[in-house]
Each structure stands twice: as structure tokens, then as C-alpha cells.
Write a protein that holds these residues in place. Structure first.
Motif, PDB file in Angstrom:
ATOM      1  N   LEU A 137      -6.862  -0.341   5.849  1.00 17.02           N
ATOM      2  CA  LEU A 137      -6.152   0.586   4.982  1.00 17.02           C
ATOM      3  C   LEU A 137      -4.719   0.684   5.473  1.00 17.02           C
ATOM      4  O   LEU A 137      -4.453   0.580   6.678  1.00 17.02           O
ATOM      5  CB  LEU A 137      -6.813   1.958   4.991  1.00 17.02           C
ATOM      6  CG  LEU A 137      -8.271   2.015   4.504  1.00 17.02           C
ATOM      7  CD1 LEU A 137      -8.817   3.430   4.646  1.00 17.02           C
ATOM      8  CD2 LEU A 137      -8.385   1.535   3.070  1.00 17.02           C
ATOM      9  N   ALA A 138      -3.800   0.891   4.551  1.00 15.91           N
ATOM     10  CA  ALA A 138      -2.395   0.912   4.919  1.00 15.91           C
ATOM     11  C   ALA A 138      -1.651   1.927   4.072  1.00 15.91           C
ATOM     12  O   ALA A 138      -2.043   2.224   2.932  1.00 15.91           O
ATOM     13  CB  ALA A 138      -1.774  -0.469   4.742  1.00 15.91           C
ATOM     14  N   MET A 139      -0.598   2.480   4.634  1.00  9.80           N
ATOM     15  CA  MET A 139       0.339   3.323   3.904  1.00  9.80           C
ATOM     16  C   MET A 139       1.583   2.487   3.660  1.00  9.80           C
ATOM     17  O   MET A 139       2.287   2.095   4.601  1.00  9.80           O
ATOM     18  CB  MET A 139       0.669   4.587   4.693  1.00  9.80           C
ATOM     19  CG  MET A 139      -0.523   5.499   4.977  1.00  9.80           C
ATOM     20  SD  MET A 139      -1.250   6.213   3.482  1.00  9.80           S
ATOM     21  CE  MET A 139       0.011   7.403   3.019  1.00  9.80           C
ATOM     22  N   VAL A 140       1.860   2.180   2.394  1.00  2.88           N
ATOM     23  CA  VAL A 140       2.921   1.253   2.021  1.00  2.88           C
ATOM     24  C   VAL A 140       3.825   1.898   0.982  1.00  2.88           C
ATOM     25  O   VAL A 140       3.354   2.647   0.105  1.00  2.88           O
ATOM     26  CB  VAL A 140       2.324  -0.064   1.457  1.00  2.88           C
ATOM     27  CG1 VAL A 140       3.430  -1.044   1.065  1.00  2.88           C
ATOM     28  CG2 VAL A 140       1.387  -0.695   2.472  1.00  2.88           C
ATOM     29  N   GLN A 141       5.123   1.613   1.054  1.00  6.34           N
ATOM     30  CA  GLN A 141       6.069   2.138   0.084  1.00  6.34           C
ATOM     31  C   GLN A 141       5.664   1.722  -1.329  1.00  6.34           C
ATOM     32  O   GLN A 141       5.492   0.534  -1.597  1.00  6.34           O
ATOM     33  CB  GLN A 141       7.480   1.628   0.384  1.00  6.34           C
ATOM     34  CG  GLN A 141       8.109   2.223   1.620  1.00  6.34           C
ATOM     35  CD  GLN A 141       9.516   1.693   1.850  1.00  6.34           C
ATOM     36  OE1 GLN A 141      10.099   1.043   0.996  1.00  6.34           O
ATOM     37  NE2 GLN A 141      10.069   1.972   3.032  1.00  6.34           N
TER      38      GLN A 141
ATOM     39  N   ASP B 153      -6.833  -2.577  -3.888  1.00 10.32           N
ATOM     40  CA  ASP B 153      -7.267  -1.194  -4.041  1.00 10.32           C
ATOM     41  C   ASP B 153      -7.905  -0.738  -2.735  1.00 10.32           C
ATOM     42  O   ASP B 153      -8.482  -1.542  -1.990  1.00 10.32           O
ATOM     43  CB  ASP B 153      -8.275  -1.093  -5.187  1.00 10.32           C
ATOM     44  CG  ASP B 153      -8.675   0.358  -5.449  1.00 10.32           C
ATOM     45  OD1 ASP B 153      -7.888   1.071  -6.095  1.00 10.32           O
ATOM     46  OD2 ASP B 153      -9.751   0.751  -4.983  1.00 10.32           O
ATOM     47  N   SER B 154      -7.813   0.544  -2.427  1.00 13.86           N
ATOM     48  CA  SER B 154      -8.318   1.028  -1.137  1.00 13.86           C
ATOM     49  C   SER B 154      -9.836   0.950  -1.027  1.00 13.86           C
ATOM     50  O   SER B 154     -10.380   0.940   0.074  1.00 13.86           O
ATOM     51  CB  SER B 154      -7.855   2.468  -0.900  1.00 13.86           C
ATOM     52  OG  SER B 154      -8.301   3.309  -1.938  1.00 13.86           O
ATOM     53  N   CYS B 155     -10.557   0.895  -2.150  1.00 17.46           N
ATOM     54  CA  CYS B 155     -12.019   0.814  -2.115  1.00 17.46           C
ATOM     55  C   CYS B 155     -12.443  -0.649  -2.180  1.00 17.46           C
ATOM     56  O   CYS B 155     -12.156  -1.355  -3.148  1.00 17.46           O
ATOM     57  CB  CYS B 155     -12.610   1.597  -3.282  1.00 17.46           C
ATOM     58  SG  CYS B 155     -14.423   1.603  -3.287  1.00 17.46           S
TER      59      CYS B 155
ATOM     60  N   LEU C 203      -1.452   5.114  -0.100  1.00 20.76           N
ATOM     61  CA  LEU C 203      -2.637   4.500   0.493  1.00 20.76           C
ATOM     62  C   LEU C 203      -3.122   3.332  -0.366  1.00 20.76           C
ATOM     63  O   LEU C 203      -3.358   3.483  -1.568  1.00 20.76           O
ATOM     64  CB  LEU C 203      -3.754   5.534   0.635  1.00 20.76           C
ATOM     65  CG  LEU C 203      -5.086   5.030   1.184  1.00 20.76           C
ATOM     66  CD1 LEU C 203      -4.918   4.518   2.616  1.00 20.76           C
ATOM     67  CD2 LEU C 203      -6.134   6.133   1.135  1.00 20.76           C
ATOM     68  N   VAL C 204      -3.250   2.174   0.253  1.00 22.50           N
ATOM     69  CA  VAL C 204      -3.786   0.976  -0.393  1.00 22.50           C
ATOM     70  C   VAL C 204      -4.685   0.253   0.595  1.00 22.50           C
ATOM     71  O   VAL C 204      -4.719   0.576   1.789  1.00 22.50           O
ATOM     72  CB  VAL C 204      -2.666   0.023  -0.873  1.00 22.50           C
ATOM     73  CG1 VAL C 204      -1.863   0.632  -2.002  1.00 22.50           C
ATOM     74  CG2 VAL C 204      -1.754  -0.353   0.301  1.00 22.50           C
ATOM     75  N   GLY C 205      -5.395  -0.737   0.102  1.00 23.44           N
ATOM     76  CA  GLY C 205      -6.180  -1.601   0.968  1.00 23.44           C
ATOM     77  C   GLY C 205      -5.381  -2.831   1.359  1.00 23.44           C
ATOM     78  O   GLY C 205      -4.382  -3.177   0.729  1.00 23.44           O
TER      79      GLY C 205
ATOM     80  N   TYR D 145       2.690   0.647   7.188  1.00 25.68           N
ATOM     81  CA  TYR D 145       1.958   0.293   8.389  1.00 25.68           C
ATOM     82  C   TYR D 145       0.461   0.379   8.131  1.00 25.68           C
ATOM     83  O   TYR D 145      -0.002   1.098   7.235  1.00 25.68           O
ATOM     84  CB  TYR D 145       2.336   1.226   9.548  1.00 25.68           C
ATOM     85  CG  TYR D 145       2.145   2.684   9.241  1.00 25.68           C
ATOM     86  CD1 TYR D 145       0.952   3.340   9.523  1.00 25.68           C
ATOM     87  CD2 TYR D 145       3.170   3.414   8.638  1.00 25.68           C
ATOM     88  CE1 TYR D 145       0.771   4.669   9.229  1.00 25.68           C
ATOM     89  CE2 TYR D 145       2.990   4.761   8.331  1.00 25.68           C
ATOM     90  CZ  TYR D 145       1.796   5.384   8.627  1.00 25.68           C
ATOM     91  OH  TYR D 145       1.613   6.716   8.334  1.00 25.68           O
ATOM     92  N   LEU D 146      -0.280  -0.382   8.931  1.00 25.10           N
ATOM     93  CA  LEU D 146      -1.732  -0.294   8.883  1.00 25.10           C
ATOM     94  C   LEU D 146      -2.176   0.995   9.557  1.00 25.10           C
ATOM     95  O   LEU D 146      -1.747   1.304  10.669  1.00 25.10           O
ATOM     96  CB  LEU D 146      -2.366  -1.486   9.603  1.00 25.10           C
ATOM     97  CG  LEU D 146      -2.330  -2.843   8.887  1.00 25.10           C
ATOM     98  CD1 LEU D 146      -2.891  -3.927   9.805  1.00 25.10           C
ATOM     99  CD2 LEU D 146      -3.141  -2.800   7.601  1.00 25.10           C
ATOM    100  N   THR D 147      -3.035   1.728   8.883  1.00 23.47           N
ATOM    101  CA  THR D 147      -3.562   2.949   9.484  1.00 23.47           C
ATOM    102  C   THR D 147      -4.916   2.712  10.136  1.00 23.47           C
ATOM    103  O   THR D 147      -5.254   3.346  11.127  1.00 23.47           O
ATOM    104  CB  THR D 147      -3.720   4.038   8.412  1.00 23.47           C
ATOM    105  OG1 THR D 147      -4.606   3.562   7.389  1.00 23.47           O
ATOM    106  CG2 THR D 147      -2.376   4.378   7.792  1.00 23.47           C
TER     107      THR D 147
END
Length: 1002
Positions: free
Chosen positions: A958-962, A989-991, A910-912, A942-944
Motif C-alpha cells: 500500500l502506498a500514499m501517492v500524490q 486499487d488498494s484492494c 491511498l493506492v495499491g 511512499y510505501l506505507t
């Protein structure tokens, strides 16, 4: 509006009830009892649409659900409508308005016909062979192909059809309302069994309606009238015309779709009428689905005016419509001869009968003796005409040939038993050479077959089989047969009806179509434009499996699912392989039997007894104050509150700004609430949560994550300790039922010795979230015995007390990242506290906000949610919470986390994500890739979730990225082939807001 093709006689129509309707903007007239198809034919309309690939002119060919061509759009008040409705199944009503589809600019002049001229280059596999190279051109190809695909525009958002659903348990379900089905219903009904008989026709009777009406004793009409009358008197029997059984599933679970009765509805509201989706659990099932007449395959067999013999008979006898006055019949069985006589009696001229059989049957000899020209051992070589047939070319076995003018060509290639439902029930089929078709062999469930679907084409025998099937079904359901039923069985088997074709015919398959080279296209599948050449080419290229043939040529993949085409295509393939059709086999019959609107399957969006929608305790206030609602699981929740002059986005931005800059209030009652009592609660929490709970003090709350056995995140929740042995768990809305069930399962199967009482209490408490820097000031204005100061009530603390005089439980926790309190009160007191909070907060700028603003706030703060980021494939470390796991204890899922796949450094994390261009917008659901090209490339994630952040003034997500955390700061691309967009993004960063947490600790 004169109906020039209507002939004398009543049939099933009411000539005293004329109806006006429109087709392509032109007004026509029909009668009560008509279908749209019969109404159009009565007015001489022959051209109804264009074919899928070649855009060839197409007209009505059949009269039921097997119709491949006559697909129209039912218009509604919004100017949109329901696409691809079969004209043969649409009941005519006053003001009905329909339009043809799949052409441009007009039905009569369609530029897409250029595909027909280029047909020699567009054979089977054309797309696979052409558009795979060069690879970089695929985005351009795809754009064009998407424009060309489809048979009609999708329904518009303005349409408001609300389908309802019904659930029922019965003894016997009978599919089919012909002679076999009616006999089965009467037999089972007389024993006392509860029976539903469903048929997709406007009227019950099946093939009995397609013969001359005769009320003489022993006639079909007399038997039908008597049978329907008695069935109507049986209270345990429910007759359901215009209802099609669409699917047969395990343990005699079946689905049905009951068409809407549009009589008396608004003139432009046909597509908004509600269908009913039935879910039936039956003890026994009877298949009496009849058979489908097969077309013959010859060049030019798709022109408007080429129709099935049985359908021409149906339109004549049911609706008193003459489909043509100069008629040619082409047949390989005796069915056509009864129609020839009926057409002559109605005033038509029989120009020629082309019989594929080497010698004429007695029926053919009889007509020949009356002066009708009948040619044996003959075949049709082609047809002529532009938007309707005008003539044929034929040749006989003796070398004679000729051309014959006509305005109707009625064809019959035999009959195909409808074994679709039988096969869905996992029954096996047997190829019957005498029928050139497949019939039931070994049953796959508690079902019985009777009549034409069982390979029986004699009417009296069909009735006999129906009675036997009905008795067997009722007996298996626990009902005993009475002597009167046995007498009916004997009487039904001995009936002999006039006006029906002899059931003993010779059924010939396809002969010689492979040799018709150089002539016009000979079609096998009329909807998908699959020709004989396509099937032959597929066989030459090695597609010897029927499943491969289907997918390579698209044979039987249209909305008609190949009801007319499959067996002809199968026989051509079998001949090429030197096999019998039985050796070649069939494709898999899958539900649904006919296309179903997704809205019908989904069911109602408002409350319904079978699928109740839950409403908040504050629902009435939300309605009165302009809430726009969305459905969240079973709950109807406010999405946003739009004020005068605001767009949806402006309303959401205003609500977000109110929380960030002042205070906001939202009803979060759908959150799950579970009370835990007992001395072993801490031990239970340690076993089901990834983190440790031993140090949780009374009056404090803690965030935790529950894992599944495979190590993936199941749910996140907050547990508050409000007494020595009393805890309250707050789960996500999505798992408000799942988590208590999970805990109960664990305690009953693994840890029955733990002294814990688990009580779900979600319905007993209403919960409000008061968020924003002014939240404390709002609470302090209310009469309460709770000290809300930062020192007395820090972040993640919980208190019991009262607000006003209401028993209250308050936990200071934050989903928005702001100073926030979750306030729970008994549901009965919810409205009183809700209005008190609003009254106290209004002077401080309080705004009520909805789920959309709540989503923006949590994205800005970087909080994951179940179903978006935690989709069942994410571990704690993937979500950035690896430090939460306490490895000094054991818990569910702990062992799975040691698996190599769970520790792979390239897992999605999870990243921003934010656009490099502050003015750009993140495409929803986009894939994260390394290149800005829309061409196919490796997806890195992908973008979540994505939104516009009014706090930051830009689009974020927010995205889930390798290996996402190691790539923070890197520039990648968010690509959406569906939206045809590629946007440069920077991983962050996700925040995004207040990463130090100063605001929530205020």
C-alpha cells in the motif's frame, strides 16, 4: 604477562587479585581496580586506534569521559559486541575481551592512512565542495562515503543486553564525587535530606585520588577516608560511582546512566551486561562536576604518548602505572611541576620541561634548582615517532632550540570548568579571562555550583563551596541546618592539604599556533581530526559563528562532544575575528553528556515495574506452542508460529493460506473496548464520528472513523449496539487509551449535558478473531444458544449469548476480508474458550496465526491502519473513505476539512502497488518517484506497507501517492537509497483480494 610499566605502591588496585584480559586477541594481565586503559598502559600498549578522517595512530590521552581516542569494541559471546566504548571508563574484569576499531586490515598497518598523505586536499568543507558535482554521480559518492563513515560497526542482533530503568524522587542530586561533591553530600546528608551522589569514576574522590597517598592527619587521603566512611553511615545518602548524570531537563528532571558491574560475568559477555537508566526528579541539584584539563595545540600533538598532565598523574597515583620513563612536560601553568616530582620519585627521568610562560613560577624555579632542565617562554614545534612518540623539537624565547628524545609528552593548557549540565539547565555563562574558560553566571533552575566547575581550583575552597552548596540545597528542600554543620563549614574552609598544586596560576591561551605553517598538522579536535588550519580556513570563508564553525569543520561533533577541543577551537576563531572568546560565545550544550546506548534509553523488552509489558490471557499457551513474540504498544503478542523446518516467511505464508483456504484463529485482545450507556449515545457518536449513527439498530454493528480537530483521521473503530441504550466500541490497539480519553475530554469540556456513561473495559474482556470460510462451521460445533447461520447473523451484526457456558459477545466483522467473527468473553474464561475453539477447528484445518499474517491479510484486502497509512496527516478522502463523511451533521474536524490544503487535488492518496516484474520485491519504506534513478529527485509518495502475498504469489504493498487514485494503472518506481534499490511498480486499487466482498458476506 609481566606488567613492565607498573611501579611499586598500592593505589586503588589489588595486587592480590590479578585479572587476565585480551586486546586484539593477545592476552594481558592487570589487577582488580584497574580500568582497561590503565591495564593496557601497564603492559606498554600505546597504540589503541586510528583517527576518524586521517587514520592517524592514536593512543590514550585522558583518563575519564573526555578521552577522545581510546575507543574499543567490547566483545561478546556472539562474536559481535558493543562499539566505541571508552577504555578509560571500562572496568577491567577477568576474561574481558576487546578489539580496536576503525582500521583495515590491522591496527598497525591501516591502508586508510593514505588519507593522511592526502591531507592537504581534505581540509574543512572538503565533502561539501567535492561531492556536489556532477550531480548524477552522487549515488556513487554516497556509496563510498557510507562505507568510510563511522567509528565502529553497529551492535549485532545477537547481543542481548537488557537495560533496566529506575525512577526516583529525592531532595538533592549531586553530580560529581570530588572534594566539592563529597562535601556537599555530607552537608546535605547531615540535615536529613535524601541525597544521591553520582560520579562516573570507578572510585569516589575525584582530584583527591590523583595526588600521592598520604594518611597523615590533615592529608587528602585522611579527609577522603573519613568523609566516605561517614557518608556510608548515612542511610539517607546513596553513593553511586560509575554513574554519569547525562541530562538536565525542565523542573529538575535529570537522567543518569549507571554502568553495569561486570565483575564475575562470563568472560565474553561484557557487552551483554545491563546498564541502569535512572530518571530522577530532584528538589535541588548541586553541580560538582569538576574541570577538564585542556591540551595544548602544536604540530604533531596527537601521537600516542602525548597525554594530559592530570591523566598521567591519575594513572600513576590511582593505578601505579608509569606512562613513560623518558618524560618531557609542556605546560602553561603550575600543574605540571607536581607531576614532575612524582614521576621522578617513581623512577622516571624528566628530560625537559617546556613552560610557555615568559618567566618561571616558584614551582619552576624550585625544580630548576634541583637540576631539572626547565625552559621558560618556550614552545614545541613538532614531535616525531610512528606509532608512538619518540622525541620533540622545541624553541625558546631567547632563540635557543633543540630536539629531545622522550617516550612520554605530558601537556597541560589549563583547566576548563565542566559547565555542560549547568548550561543544559538553561544557565548563562560568563567568560573568565584569568581561567581562559567559561564559568556559571546566572542559574537556570534550582541548582548550585561548587568547586572546579564553578571556577574554584583550591582544594580547601572547593570543600568550602561544596558545604555551602549542600546546605543551600537542603535548606531549599525544607531541611534546617544544625550547629554541627556550621562547624564543619568553618573547618572545611580552613583545611590545607599537602600534595596539591597551588591554585593561583596564570592560565595562558593559545599563542602563535597560527604561524606554524608548513609543519605537521596541529590538531584541535582529536576525534574528528580538526586542525588549526581547518579553523582558520572556516574563518576566512566567513564561518564566524561558533555554531557554523562546529558544523562546517565538525569541531566537537564526535562522541566526546568536544570536551577537550571546543575551547581551543573557540579561542583560535576569536583571535581570527579580533574578539575575546566571551564575545564569540559557545555552542549549545545539549544532553546527553556522554553517548548512551539506544537500548538503555528504550529500557527493558520484558516486564519491569516501571514499564510493565502486558501479556495476553492466552500467553502461557502461546509460549508452549512455539510463538515468536513481538511488542505491540505495551502488549507482547505472537508474531508467527514457526514449525520445524520452516523459515519465518514460510510460517507466515502457511498461516495466511490457512485463513484464505480454511480457518484461522488469533488473539486480538489488545483491541480497545469501550462501553457506552445512556439515552444520548447516538448524539455523542454523531458528534465524534464522521459518519451518521441514527439508524444503527439493536443487534447491528457499524464501522466509523473519528477525526481530530484538524480534520485528520484519529482512529477507526466498530461500534456494536447490543441494547437500547447500550453500545460497545472496539478501537484500534494503538488508540485503546487515546479514544476513551478523547471522549472523556469532549464530554467534560464541550458537552457536559449529554447523558452518557463512558467505561473503558479493555482489561475485562479477551477477544479472539475466528476468520476463514470454515469459521461458521467451527462455531457450530460448540454448544451455544446463538444462531450462526448467514441469514440469522449477517455481516456486521452482533449477538449476546453463550459459547459452552461462557457469557459471550460475538460480532460478525472482518479485518482479513474473510467470513470472520470477533468473539469477546470475560478474561478469566479466555483460556477455556481458546482451547475449545482449537479443538473444534483442528479437524477443519484450523491454524493459529500471528500479527505478521494478520498484516498480510489486511494488505491484501487494502485496509488502512493507524500508524501506517493513517499517520496523523491523512483525511478520510486521502484514505478513499470520503463517502463516509456525512455533511448533513456536524462533527469534530468537519470545519477543518473545508480548508484549501485539505481539498488539494495533489494530496497523498491511498493506492495499491505491485511490482511490474512478478518476481521482484518491494523495498520497505521506499519513496515513489517518476524515474528509476537513485539520484535525488522529487518524491511523489511512499510505501506505507509491503509484504509477500501468498494468495497472489507476488510482492504487494500500500502506498500514499500524490493524486494516487488518478494514477492507478500508471508505472512508477519504488526507490530506496538506503537499500540502493529501484523497482518498477504499477499503481493499483488498494484492494487486491475479493474487491466485491463476496467472501466476507458468505
Amino acid at each position: 604477562m609481566t606488567q613492565l610499566w607498573r611501579v611499586e605502591g598500592e593505589g586503588l588496585i589489588d595486587r592480590q587479585a590479578p585479572l587476565n584480559f585480551k586486546f586484539n586477541g593477545r592476552t594481558y594481565q592487570g589487577f582488580e581496580g584497574d580500568t582497561l586503559a590503565s591495564g593496557l598502559l601497564a603492559n606498554g600498549v600505546r597504540l589503541l586506534g586510528r583517527s576518524f578522517k586521517y587514520h592517524r595512530p592514536r593512543g590514550i590521552m585522558a583518563h575519564g569521559s573526555e578521552e577522545p581516542n581510546a575507543l574499543v569494541r567490547l566483545m561478546d559471546r556472539s562474536g559481535g559486541g558493543k562499539p566505541s566504548a571508552r577504555a578509560t571508563l571500562v572496568k577491567l574484569h577477568e576474561g574481558l575481551e576487546v578489539q580496536s576499531q576503525h582500521h583495515w586490515p590491522t591496527l598497525e598497518f591501516d591502508v586508510g592512512v593514505v588519507n593522511n598523505w592526502l591531507g592537504r586536499f581534505l581540509g574543512a568543507g572538503f565533502y561539501y565542495k567535492t561531492f556536489m558535482w556532477p550531480r548524477r554521480w552522487w549515488p556513487s559518492y554516497e556509496h563510498i562515503l557510507r562505507k568510510a563513515a563511522g567509528l565502529g560497526a553497529p551492535p549485532t542482533s545477537q547481543e542481548n543486553a537488557t537495560a533496566s530503568q529506575q525512577n526516583v524522587h529525592i531532595d538533592v542530586l549531586i553530580a560529581g564525587g570530588g572534594p566539592a561533591g563529597l562535601a556537599a553530600a555530607l552537608a546535605a546528608g547531615r540535615t536529613g535530606a535524601t541525597v544521591i551522589l553520582a560520579d562516573d569514576g570507578l572510585s569516589l574522590g575525584g582530584s583527591l585520588l590523583d595526588t600521592p597517598m598520604n594518611i597523615a592527619a590533615g592529608s587528602t587521603t585522611n579527609w577522603l577516608t573519613t568523609t566516605l566512611h561517614e557518608l556510608g553511615q548515612l542511610k539517607n545518602v546513596q553513593l553511586m560511582p560509575r554513574t554519569v548524570v547525562t541530562g538536565y531537563y525542565d523542573h529538575e528532571y535529570l537522567t543518569m546512566v549507571q554502568a553495569a558491574d561486570t565483575a564475575g560475568t562470563n568472560a565474553k559477555n561484557a557487552s551483554e551486561a545491563a546498564q541502569v537508566y535512572w530518571k530522577v526528579r530532584a528538589s535541588q541539584v548541586v553541580f560538582a562536576t569538576g574541570s577538564i584539563e585542556r591540551p595544548l595545540v602544536f604540530p604533531g600533538n596527537d601521537r600516542p604518548g602525548v597525554m594530559l598532565v592530570a591523566s598521567v598523574a591519575s594513572y600513576l597515583h590511582r593505578y601505579r602505572v608509569l606512562c613513560g620513563r623518558e618524560v618531557v612536560l609542556y605546560t602553561n601553568n603550575d600543574s605540571a611541576y607536581g607531576l614532575a616530582t612524582a614521576l621522578q620519585d617513581a623512577g622516571a627521568s624528566i628530560r625537559l620541561i617546556v613552560d610557555a610562560r615568559a618567566t618561571l613560577s616558584p614551582c619552576g624555579q624550585a625544580l630548576l634548582s634541583k637540576g631539572v632542565r626547565v625552559v621558560a617562554g618556550a614552545r614545541i614545534l613538532g614531535t616525531r615517532g610512528s606509532t608512538a612518540i619518540s622525541g620533540i623539537q622545541w624553541e625558546g624565547a631567547g632563540g635557543d632550540s633543540g630536539t629531545t628524545a622522550c617516550d612520554l609528552l605530558a601537556v597541560s593548557g589549563g583547566w576548563t570548568p565542566r559547565v555542560h549540565l549547568f548550561s543544559q539547565a538553561r544557565g548563562t555563562l560568563r567568560y573568565a579571562p584569568e581561567l581562559a574558560g567559561f564559568v556559571p553566571n546566572v542559574h537556570g533552575g534550582r541548582n548550585h555550583s561548587a568547586g572546579a566547575c564553578n571556577g574554584q581550583f583550591d582544594t580547601a575552597e572547593c570543600i568550602g563551596e561544596g558545604v555551602k552548596a549542600g546546605l543551600a540545597a537542603s535548606r531549599a528542600s525544607g531541611y534546617e541546618c544544625v550547629p554541627e554543620i556550621e562547624k564543619m563549614l568553618m573547618a572545611g574552609s580552613s583545611l590545607k592539604f599537602t600534595g596539591l598544586a597551588d591554585g593561583q596560576n596564570t592560565w595562558l591561551g593559545i599563542e602563535g599556533v597560527e604561524q606554524l605553517k608548513g609543519r605537521e598538522k596541529a590538531f584541535v579536535d582529536f576525534q574528528n581530526d580538526v586542525t588549526v588550519d581547518d579553523v582558520l580556513q572556516a574563518a576566512r570563508e566567513g564561518y564566524k559563528s561558533v555554531e557554523h564553525l562546529k558544523r562546517y569543520t565538525t569541531l566537537g561533533m564526535g562522541t566526546d562532544q568536544g570536551k577537550l577541543s571546543n575551547l581551543n577551537g573557540l579561542e583560535i576563531l576569536a583571535r581570527q575575528l579580533g574578539q575575546t572568546p566571551g564575545q564569540t560565545g559557545t555552542t549549545t550544550f545539549r544532553p546527553p553528556y556522554v553517548p548512551i546506548d539506544m537500548a538503555t534509553v528504550a529500557g527493558p523488552t520484558l516486564s519491569h515495574p516501571a514499564h510493565p509489558v502486558r501479556r495476553l490471557a492466552t500467553h502461557d499457551w502461546q509460549v508452549q506452542n512455539g510463538a515468536f513474540f513481538t511488542q505491540s504498544a505495551p502488549w507482547l503478542r505472537p508474531q508467527f508460529y514457526r514449525q520445524a523446518g520452516e523459515t519465518d516467511l514460510q510460517a507466515v505464508n502457511r498461516e495466511v493460506n490457512a485463513v484464505r483456504n480454511g480457518v484461522g484463529l488469533i488473539d486480538v485482545s489488545p483491541l480497545g473496548k469501550v462501553e457506552l450507556h445512556g439515552p444520548d449515545v447516538i448524539e455523542l457518536l454523531n458528534r465524534i464520528y464522521a459518519n451518521r449513527w441514527d439508524k444503527l439498530a439493536v443487534g447491528r454493528a457499524k464501522f466509523g472513523v473519528i477525526l481530530r480537530e484538524d480534520g485528520m483521521v484519529l482512529d477507526d473503530s466498530v461500534v456494536a449496539r447490543i441494547g437500547e441504550f447500550h453500545y460497545v466500541m472496539s478501537t484500534s490497539t494503538a488508540h485503546s487509551k487515546t479514544v476513551p480519553e478523547h471522549i472523556a475530554y469532549c464530554m467534560q469540556t464541550m458537552w457536559p449535558h449529554l447523558r452518557v456513561c463512558v467505561t473503558p473495559v479493555s482489561e475485562q474482556w479477551a477477544t479472539f478473531a475466528l476468520a476463514g470460510q470454515s469459521a461458521r462451521a467451527v462455531l457450530e460445533k460448540l454448544d451455544s444458544d446463538i444462531d450462526f447461520s448467514a441469514k440469522a447473523m449477517p455481516h456486521m451484526s452482533t449477538r449476546l449469548g453463550r459459547l459452552l457456558d461462557i457469557k459471550t459477545r460475538i460480532t460478525r466483522m472482518s479485518f482479513s476480508g474473510e467470513l470472520s467473527y470477533e468473539i469477546s468473553v470475560p478474561a478469566a474464561d479466555a483460556m477455556r474458550l481458546w482451547t475449545a475453539l482449537i479443538d473444534a477447528g483442528t479437524p477443519l484445518g484450523l491454524a493459529v496465526y500471528g500479527t505478521e499474517a494478520m498484516g498480510v491479510l489486511r494488505i491484501e484486502k487494502g485496509h488502512f491502519v493507524v500508524g501506517r497509512e493513517a499517520t496523523g496527516t491523512a483525511t478520510l478522502d486521502d484514505l478513499g473513505l470520503g463517502g463516509l463523511l456525512d455533511r448533513s451533521k456536524d462533527c469534530i474536524g468537519m470545519r477543518s476539512l473545508a480548508l484549501p490544503a485539505h481539498t488539494d487535488s495533489d494530496r497523498l492518496q491511498l493506492v495499491g502497488a505491485q511490482c511490474v516484474d512478478p518476481n521482484a520485491k518491494l523495498p520497505p519504506g521506499a519513496h515513489i518517484v517518476a524515474s528509476d534513478q537513485l539520484a535525488v529527485q522529487e518524491s511523489l509518495g511512499y510505501l506505507t506497507s509491503q509484504c509477500f502475498s501468498p494468495t497472489l504469489g507476488r510482492s504487494i504493498g500500500l502506498a500514499m501517492v500524490q493524486a494516487g487514485r488518478s494514477q492507478i494503472g500508471k508505472t512508477l518506481y519504488a526507490v530506496s537509497p538506503v537499500a540502493n534499490e529501484s523497482v518498477a511498480i504499477q499503481l493499483t486499487d488498494s484492494c487486491f483480494v475479493d474487491s466485491a466482498g463476496e467472501r466476507l458476506h458468505a
